[in-house]
Design an enzyme around this catalytic site. Structure first.
Site, mmCIF file in Angstrom:
data_model
loop_
_atom_site.group_PDB
_atom_site.id
_atom_site.type_symbol
_atom_site.label_atom_id
_atom_site.label_comp_id
_atom_site.label_asym_id
_atom_site.label_seq_id
_atom_site.Cartn_x
_atom_site.Cartn_y
_atom_site.Cartn_z
ATOM 1 N N TYR A 50 0.832 -1.209 0.000
ATOM 2 C CA TYR A 50 0.000 0.000 0.000
ATOM 3 C C TYR A 50 0.863 1.256 0.000
ATOM 4 O O TYR A 50 1.784 1.406 0.810
ATOM 5 C CB TYR A 50 -0.913 0.008 1.233
ATOM 6 C CG TYR A 50 -1.695 1.295 1.380
ATOM 7 C CD1 TYR A 50 -2.771 1.570 0.544
ATOM 8 C CD2 TYR A 50 -1.329 2.251 2.332
ATOM 9 C CE1 TYR A 50 -3.482 2.762 0.662
ATOM 10 C CE2 TYR A 50 -2.032 3.445 2.451
ATOM 11 C CZ TYR A 50 -3.100 3.695 1.613
ATOM 12 O OH TYR A 50 -3.791 4.865 1.724
ATOM 13 N N GLY A 57 -6.004 5.289 -0.030
ATOM 14 C CA GLY A 57 -7.362 5.301 0.492
ATOM 15 C C GLY A 57 -8.285 4.435 -0.330
ATOM 16 O O GLY A 57 -7.955 3.272 -0.633
#
Length: 510
Positions: A50, A57
């Protein structure tokens, strides 16, 4: 020079923020950051991480091409540098930077070492990024505030330097500072975390501790003014209750009043055996609560400040990022260490007790101003002509209105979660809002204490007690005589009150 190697403590912040102590990074710390960066670079080559090779998000489902990874970090920083409102004051930004530097230096974020090196230069040169108070919701941390820090670190945005607001690029050039290197996740690593709310919180604690000591000072001086009985401060009475804060406040007040000739021993008066025939006692048997219950009121303030300090230091020495890079286990862990609930809750607690402190100060002030309550001072401690002059009457309105604002501001921010970010951030902390509101409550309380202190000085002028005052009261009386005039003829008090407030903020009571 503060040598940073391991965990920061409260005094480290105090020295850097209030005494402009310079910092240097230990070589082992730089080595730890480099190892984390190199591990993440290798680890992420064939894995989905990530914020390294994904969007952010709700858009984390989108994979980012190798050629766009650096651009991704720049896009994140620039897009989130969208704060509004007033720029944060330099001391609070400096605390923010020290907090962020410290958490990144733990080697749990995988950022390039240039990040902490450049931030160290900004701290040591007192170059303050322009960061706005409004923006962060404190869930993925203080994204907006920290984006403005990151914007400066890449050489963009604006800074305050030597009293001027200037373009970052100009200042970096004149001071020979190189922007950070963006390689993996430097944007996300800078922005994911609680360092804005924590930095503001640390400064709040510094000032709350100072404010508490001034409240103890005023409470002690008023006990002298009214010649109170001293048994409500006794060790025996206060140790009968087991709260540490109460015992410490009572001990400080006993120390303050130890050589006073004004406070009275109950044994010499009401226990003397000379009152058996009286049916009414003109003098009070016990003082009003705002005088008699100071250890019980300020004790919780002391205990809360100490607990807030503990939680903030735990936060500032934690890896509050996502994901967390663990070189030892050779793993990357995704989670929510950036969430600010711990700090938000502590800021709510702090503003509650500081508001109570301001309520105590306002009630003590009212006691001095109301001659029907104290029976020793003229109305409004008016040293002029009654009816023609007004004494401290006008200043009381300021203290009352400011205390009322504190009461309103003390409503919880911690429970005001509003989902956002396409409901990805569905439970948020509002930690920076909580910290900023607490900052306002503390500043307001210094104003209330200032009115109280000017009134105390007028009362002491009227009573002419200097030869009987405790040495600790007298020491400060001599200081305040240079700031606070004897008010016989009416004059605007705004300038005097501001000077007193600034003095209280910048000087210790003890």
């Amino acid at each position: 020079m503060l040598h940073i190697k391991e965990a920061l403590n409260f005094d480290d912040f105090f020295q850097v923020l209030l005494h402009d102590e310079k910092i240097e990074l230990d070589n082992s710390l730089l080595k730890r950051v480099l190892e984390s960066f190199e591990f993440l670079k290798e680890f992420s080559e064939n894995k989905v991480i990530y914020g390294v090779n994904t969007g952010f998000g709700p858009m984390a489902q989108y994979k980012i091409k190798e050629k766009d990874r650096v651009k991704l970090q720049f896009n994140l920083i620039r897009s989130h540098a969208s704060g509004m409102g007033k720029p944060m004051e330099p001391m609070y930004v400096k605390a923010l930077m020290l907090a962020r530097l410290n958490t990144l230096a733990l080697g749990k974020s995988g950022v390039h070492p240039s990040v902490i090196e450049t931030m160290t230069s900004l701290i040591n040169k007192n170059i303050t990024p322009v960061i706005y108070e409004h923006g962060g919701v404190g869930a993925s941390g203080d994204l907006v505030q920290l984006a403005h820090l990151a914007l400066v670190l890449i050489g963009e945005g604006e800074v305050f330097f030597e009293g001027e607001r200037r373009k970052t690029k100009e200042v970096f050039k004149s001071e020979n500072i190189d922007p950070i290197k963006i390689e993996l996740r430097e944007g996300l690593g800078l922005m994911n975390g609680t360092s804005a709310m924590t930095g503001i919180g640390i400064v709040n604690v510094i000032y709350a501790k100072r404010l508490l000591d001034w409240s103890i000072f005023c409470s002690s001086a008023i006990n002298e003014i009214v010649q109170a009985y001293d048994d409500h401060l006794s060790e025996e009475l206060n140790n009968a209750k087991l709260h540490v804060g109460q015992q410490k406040i009572a001990r400080k007040m006993r120390s303050h009043l130890s050589d006073s000739q004004l406070t009275r021993d109950r044994n010499e008066h009401l226990y003397s055996g000379n009152h058996s025939e009286k049916e009414y006692f003109k003098e009070k048997v016990q003082e009003y609560y705002s005088l008699r219950c100071v250890p019980q009121v300020l004790g919780p303030v002391y205990d809360t400040i100490e607990n807030v300090k503990k939680i903030l230091l735990e936060e500032v020495n934690s890896a509050n990022d996502n994901p967390i890079i663990d070189v030892k286990s050779k793993q990357v862990y995704h989670g929510g260490n950036f969430h600010g609930d711990y700090v938000s809750l502590e800021m709510d607690k702090l503003k509650l007790v500081v508001t109570k402190l301001s309520i105590l100060a306002e009630r003590q002030l009212n006691y001095l101003l109301n001659n029907k309550l104290n029976n020793i001072l003229p109305p409004f401690v008016n040293l002029g002509v009654l009816g023609l002059n007004f004494g401290m009457q006008g200043a009381q309105f300021s203290a009352v209105s400011t205390t009322a604002e504190n009461q309103m501001l003390s409503n919880s921010m911690y429970v005001h979660s509003i989902p956002n970010n396409n409901d990805n951030q569905d439970v948020v902390s509002m930690g920076t809002n909580a910290a900023n509101i607490t900052k306002t409550v503390i500043e307001n309380s210094f104003q209330v204490i200032s009115v109280e202190l000017v009134t105390i000085m007028q009362a002491l002028k009227y009573l002419d007690f200097n030869d009987k005052l405790s040495s600790k009261t007298l020491e400060k009386v001599k200081v305040f005589e240079n700031i606070i005039p004897e008010i016989r003829e009416d004059l605007s008090l705004s300038e005097t009150l501001e000077q007193v407030k600034v003095y209280l903020q910048n000087n210790d009571a003890y």
